[in-house]
Design a protein around this motif. Structure first.
Motif, mmCIF file in Angstrom:
data_model
loop_
_atom_site.group_PDB
_atom_site.id
_atom_site.type_symbol
_atom_site.label_atom_id
_atom_site.label_comp_id
_atom_site.label_asym_id
_atom_site.label_seq_id
_atom_site.Cartn_x
_atom_site.Cartn_y
_atom_site.Cartn_z
ATOM 1 N N MET A 270 0.848 -1.179 0.000
ATOM 2 C CA MET A 270 0.000 0.000 0.000
ATOM 3 C C MET A 270 0.889 1.237 0.000
ATOM 4 N N ILE A 271 0.470 2.214 -0.753
ATOM 5 C CA ILE A 271 1.199 3.481 -0.826
ATOM 6 C C ILE A 271 0.709 4.378 0.303
ATOM 7 N N GLY B 223 -4.103 11.601 -0.074
ATOM 8 C CA GLY B 223 -5.193 11.251 0.818
ATOM 9 C C GLY B 223 -5.928 9.988 0.433
ATOM 10 N N THR B 224 -5.718 9.483 -0.772
ATOM 11 C CA THR B 224 -6.379 8.244 -1.181
ATOM 12 C C THR B 224 -5.476 7.051 -0.883
ATOM 13 N N THR B 225 -6.072 5.932 -0.647
ATOM 14 C CA THR B 225 -5.306 4.708 -0.381
ATOM 15 C C THR B 225 -5.884 3.537 -1.162
ATOM 16 N N GLY B 226 -6.544 3.828 -2.259
ATOM 17 C CA GLY B 226 -7.216 2.803 -3.043
ATOM 18 C C GLY B 226 -6.272 1.903 -3.817
ATOM 19 N N ARG B 227 -6.829 1.217 -4.777
ATOM 20 C CA ARG B 227 -6.091 0.270 -5.619
ATOM 21 C C ARG B 227 -5.892 0.858 -7.018
ATOM 22 N N VAL B 228 -5.054 0.191 -7.786
ATOM 23 C CA VAL B 228 -4.851 0.598 -9.176
ATOM 24 C C VAL B 228 -6.170 0.407 -9.918
ATOM 25 N N ASN C 13 -4.827 -6.121 -15.385
ATOM 26 C CA ASN C 13 -3.732 -5.582 -14.593
ATOM 27 C C ASN C 13 -2.369 -6.139 -15.001
ATOM 28 N N LEU C 14 -2.277 -6.655 -16.234
ATOM 29 C CA LEU C 14 -1.010 -7.173 -16.730
ATOM 30 C C LEU C 14 -0.477 -6.294 -17.850
ATOM 31 N N VAL C 15 0.807 -5.985 -17.763
ATOM 32 C CA VAL C 15 1.464 -5.209 -18.807
ATOM 33 C C VAL C 15 1.916 -6.187 -19.892
ATOM 34 N N VAL D 186 -3.982 5.111 -9.377
ATOM 35 C CA VAL D 186 -4.635 4.666 -8.147
ATOM 36 C C VAL D 186 -5.755 5.643 -7.817
ATOM 37 N N ALA D 187 -6.916 5.112 -7.459
ATOM 38 C CA ALA D 187 -8.042 5.953 -7.069
ATOM 39 C C ALA D 187 -8.821 5.275 -5.965
ATOM 40 N N GLY D 188 -9.648 6.042 -5.298
ATOM 41 C CA GLY D 188 -10.516 5.464 -4.282
ATOM 42 C C GLY D 188 -10.149 5.768 -2.940
#
Length: 66
Positions: A1-2, A29-34, A47-49, A64-66
């Motif tokens: 987690m960032i 301020g957000t801690t969501g996922r990619v 979610n694969l490059v 990242v949002a949410g």
């Protein structure tokens, strides 16, 4: 987690002869996922490059949002 107070970070990764320049961005301020990936400026599904050929340099942005 960032951590919540970070707005992102970047890293460079070599894999199978290709170089991936990865930037992760998020609003403070957000801690969501990619939520999505941009590879070479184009949005990719999932979610694969995709693998790039040896010698290629690929710009990846993870949002990242949410």
């Amino acid at each position: 987690m960032i951590p919540a107070d970070w707005t992102g970070f970047s890293a460079t990764r070599r894999f199978r002869g290709a170089t991936y320049r990865i930037a992760v961005s998020k609003r403070a301020g957000t801690t969501g996922r990619v939520t999505h990936l941009l590879v070479g400026g184009a949005r990719v599904e999932g979610n694969l490059v995709p693998l790039a050929p040896a010698g290629a340099t690929v710009n990846v942005e993870a949002v990242v949002a949410g």
